[in-house]
Design a protein around this motif. Structure first.
Motif, PDB file in Angstrom:
ATOM      1  N   ALA A   1       0.867  -1.261  -0.098  1.00  0.00           N
ATOM      2  CA  ALA A   1       0.087  -0.100  -0.074  1.00  0.00           C
ATOM      3  C   ALA A   1       0.886   1.372   0.032  1.00  0.00           C
ATOM      4  O   ALA A   1       0.518   2.220  -0.666  1.00  0.00           O
ATOM      5  CB  ALA A   1      -1.126   0.018   1.271  1.00  0.00           C
TER       6      ALA A   1
ATOM      7  N   ARG B   1       0.712   4.004  -3.018  1.00  0.00           N
ATOM      8  CA  ARG B   1       0.688   5.463  -2.751  1.00  0.00           C
ATOM      9  C   ARG B   1       1.724   6.281  -3.429  1.00  0.00           C
ATOM     10  O   ARG B   1       1.736   7.246  -4.049  1.00  0.00           O
ATOM     11  CB  ARG B   1       0.453   5.914  -1.394  1.00  0.00           C
ATOM     12  CG  ARG B   1      -0.924   5.240  -0.916  1.00  0.00           C
ATOM     13  CD  ARG B   1      -1.260   5.973   0.372  1.00  0.00           C
ATOM     14  NE  ARG B   1      -0.259   5.779   1.553  1.00  0.00           N
ATOM     15  CZ  ARG B   1      -0.248   4.777   2.428  1.00  0.00           C
ATOM     16  NH1 ARG B   1      -1.025   4.141   2.406  1.00  0.00           N
ATOM     17  NH2 ARG B   1       0.837   4.607   3.276  1.00  0.00           N
TER      18      ARG B   1
ATOM     19  N   ALA C   1      -4.425  -1.946  -8.549  1.00  0.00           N
ATOM     20  CA  ALA C   1      -3.374  -2.423  -7.552  1.00  0.00           C
ATOM     21  C   ALA C   1      -3.604  -3.868  -7.341  1.00  0.00           C
ATOM     22  O   ALA C   1      -4.616  -4.435  -7.949  1.00  0.00           O
ATOM     23  CB  ALA C   1      -4.159  -1.639  -6.068  1.00  0.00           C
TER      24      ALA C   1
ATOM     25  N   LEU D   1      -4.398   1.614   2.418  1.00  0.00           N
ATOM     26  CA  LEU D   1      -4.593   2.397   1.211  1.00  0.00           C
ATOM     27  C   LEU D   1      -5.430   3.652   1.623  1.00  0.00           C
ATOM     28  O   LEU D   1      -5.006   5.165   1.287  1.00  0.00           O
ATOM     29  CB  LEU D   1      -5.078   1.895   0.029  1.00  0.00           C
ATOM     30  CG  LEU D   1      -4.260   0.998  -0.892  1.00  0.00           C
ATOM     31  CD1 LEU D   1      -5.203   0.518  -1.840  1.00  0.00           C
ATOM     32  CD2 LEU D   1      -3.046   1.905  -1.716  1.00  0.00           C
TER      33      LEU D   1
ATOM     34  N   ARG E   1      -6.803   8.328  -3.608  1.00  0.00           N
ATOM     35  CA  ARG E   1      -5.955   7.162  -4.069  1.00  0.00           C
ATOM     36  C   ARG E   1      -5.675   7.143  -5.400  1.00  0.00           C
ATOM     37  O   ARG E   1      -4.876   6.053  -5.563  1.00  0.00           O
ATOM     38  CB  ARG E   1      -6.973   6.085  -3.495  1.00  0.00           C
ATOM     39  CG  ARG E   1      -7.170   5.945  -2.014  1.00  0.00           C
ATOM     40  CD  ARG E   1      -5.642   5.287  -1.353  1.00  0.00           C
ATOM     41  NE  ARG E   1      -4.711   6.102  -1.240  1.00  0.00           N
ATOM     42  CZ  ARG E   1      -4.678   7.343  -0.672  1.00  0.00           C
ATOM     43  NH1 ARG E   1      -5.419   7.601   0.283  1.00  0.00           N
ATOM     44  NH2 ARG E   1      -3.708   8.319  -0.679  1.00  0.00           N
TER      45      ARG E   1
END
Length: 570
Positions: free
Chosen positions: A233, A237, A255, A273, A280
């Motif tokens: 995660a 990001r 993802a 996340l 996001r």
């Protein structure tokens, strides 16, 4: 309940089924029909969602014989080609209207440097690559984009998150998407050409590729880095916090999702996340689910030498795709309520690797790693899987069968100048009418088939399925999906019975059936397959005798068959 034909008919006439039919149809007409073994009740007033074209996507990885020589034969080859790409591959992908093509992996992607595959081919380095092979890099980014253009497919690029930095990711986006010519600086500096766009033009493509679909890594729980969900995660990001954009349309980032039905991964990933309040940039969650040819070991079993028990067990476990989709949809929703939009998660599921995976024994040649034959059994699994995607049109935004040619669940086989399509290819073509139509609810009423191998919790589910599966004791005796576009209803049906035809009454609530036509794929022997010497053993045929009566349609689905019906409504 006994499973022989006579007891099945007795069961269908029982009071419990009659009550169910009355509830579904508001009358006893279906329950009182004495000819039917099964019933399909279609409800146009209960729409699910528009079926995305992209759920019928495809995948080519630098693995065994997929790229060399399945896709790439070279411009100087005697094999018919378009700029070095096998013409038969292009033609067949156009026939199934391939909407999306994923590349370069798979596990290969997280060892791949996209710079190695651009520029003059004679100067490209040969590199050690995943899957215990060396890659010549003769087929690179530009060749892939030309393949997509020739097919008419959108490119879906899997980016290297394990071995390349975030800067490499956004520069790949820049190389692919920066416009040609002067680009406004949005500052006091003068407009000027982008350096990477200029490099792209030097390498043969002045105009941008406009790639909008990007996989941020691949299987990061395994070959993509052995990460925890929280570690991945953080990387997602960081990689997507800023990327260059040259279009009004946002880039679609996918993802890395779970290993099979690993709910823990999805739950922890979405909590991590959305632990940061910033946007996001997340469009989809990748899911990989393979159906092993063995109930006890992953990627095992024989593609050709299987018995009745193996056949029913594989199809039963293939149906777990339904559970995988619903489980991860629920996990996303529960883990990150902030992503909800109008009562639905804003993130789509992307099943970008799926299919039947067998052990060694039927590969085209020793160097064709993970190559395998494909039979009628695989055609039925294909139908079951696509029907699941269509029934979950509100959840599944895209998918990619693994893989298009010469690997695992292929649509095509090729070696040198030899070429043939598999039964799976025909199913993809038969399901074309569903694209862009409105998926609607359909109830299938038929006795279940017992799974002879569904007696142990050691059954294999997906790619190294996390934990054990509960015993899966039955297979749906009839399954499928329905969609509507205008006055045309498309109904696809899989009858997995090895010996029993299923005479079925088809009714559409609130509408009358006025006409119908169809295509069926069926063979007396489920081991039937196509090969280079006999390329047309398995092929579809037209359905005959489709005559509606009383606004309904009675049809007999042959044993071990996939059927597509186009029904005209009043």
């Amino acid at each position: 309940m006994s499973k022989n034909s006579s007891s099945r008919r007795s069961f269908l006439k029982s009071s419990s089924l009659a009550a169910a039919a009355v509830a579904l149809n508001g009358s006893t007409s279906i329950a009182q029909s004495k000819q039917a073994d099964a019933y399909i009740d279609i409800m146009p007033s209960e729409p699910i969602a528009t079926i995305s074209d992209e759920i019928y996507g495809h995948f080519i990885e630098h693995l065994g014989g997929v790229i060399y020589d399945g896709v790439w034969v070279g411009e100087g080859s005697k094999i018919a080609n378009v700029n070095g790409v096998r013409k038969s591959f292009i033609d067949m992908m156009r026939e199934v209207q391939a909407p999306v093509l994923r590349w370069p992996g798979g596990c290969f992607a997280d060892s791949y440097d996209w710079h190695d595959g651009i520029g003059p081919r004679a100067k490209r380095p040969a590199r050690a690559a995943f899957w215990h092979q060396q890659d010549s890099n003769q087929y690179g980014l530009h060749e892939f984009m030309h393949t997509c253009k020739a097919i008419g497919a959108k490119p879906y690029l899997a980016a290297n998150l394990r071995t390349e930095p975030a800067r490499d990711f956004y520069e790949e986006i820049e190389y692919c998407n920066a416009p040609s010519g002067d680009i406004p600086s949005h500052s006091a500096a003068p407009a000027m050409p982008n350096a990477l766009a200029t490099q792209r033009a030097t390498n043969g493509d002045k105009e941008p590729f406009n790639v909008d679909l990007w996989g941020v890594g691949n299987e990061s729980w395994g070959c993509g880095g052995n990460m925890t969900p929280e570690e991945y995660a953080a990387e997602f990001r960081r990689y997507t916090a800023w990327t260059p954009s040259y279009d009004k349309e946002k880039l679609r980032f996918v993802a890395v999702g779970p290993n099979g039905d690993d709910i823990d991964w999805t739950t922890r990933l979405f909590k991590a996340l959305y632990g940061n309040p910033e946007g996001r940039n997340l469009w989809g969650l990748s899911i990989h689910y393979y159906t092993s040819g063995s109930a006890k070991k992953f990627a095992d079993g024989d593609a050709l030498k299987f018995n009745d028990e193996d056949y029913y067990d594989l199809l039963t476990r293939g149906g777990l795709m339904d559970k995988v989709i619903t489980d991860h949809w629920t996990a996303m929703t529960n883990a990150a309520p902030s992503m909800m939009s109008k009562g639905q998660p804003s993130v789509k599921l992307v099943v970008d690797e799926w299919g039947a995976w067998y052990g060694k024994g039927t590969e085209l040649a020793p160097e064709y790693n993970l190559s395998q034959q494909s039979t009628m059994r695989d055609a039925l699994l294909t139908g079951i899987t696509l029907d699941i995607f269509q029934r979950h049109a509100d959840k599944v935004g895209a998918a990619a069968v693994a893989q298009s040619i010469n690997c695992i669940h292929s649509l095509m086989l090729a070696q040198g100048d030899k070429f043939c399509v598999t039964p799976t290819y025909h199913v993809f073509k038969m399901y074309l009418p569903h694209r862009g139509a409105q998926s609607v609810r359909a109830a299938f009423t038929a006795p279940a088939i017992p799974n002879p191998l569904g007696t142990t919790p050691a059954q294999v589910g997906g790619a190294s399925y996390i934990g054990q599966l509960p015993p899966i004791k039955t297979l749906a005796g009839l399954s499928g999906s329905a969609s509507i576009k205008g006055k045309t209803l498309t109904l696809t049906v899989v009858n997995p019975h090895l010996t029993d035809a299923m005479t079925t009454e088809i009714a559409v609530r609130g509408a009358s059936v006025t006409a119908a036509k169809g295509t069926v794929l069926a063979e007396k022997d489920v081991h039937a397959h196509n090969d280079f010497a006999n390329p047309d053993v398995v092929k579809p045929s037209a359905v005959s005798g489709l005559t509606p009566a009383g606004g309904k349609l009675m049809h007999t689905f042959p044993p071990a068959s996939v059927t597509s019906l186009e029904i005209t409504l009043a």
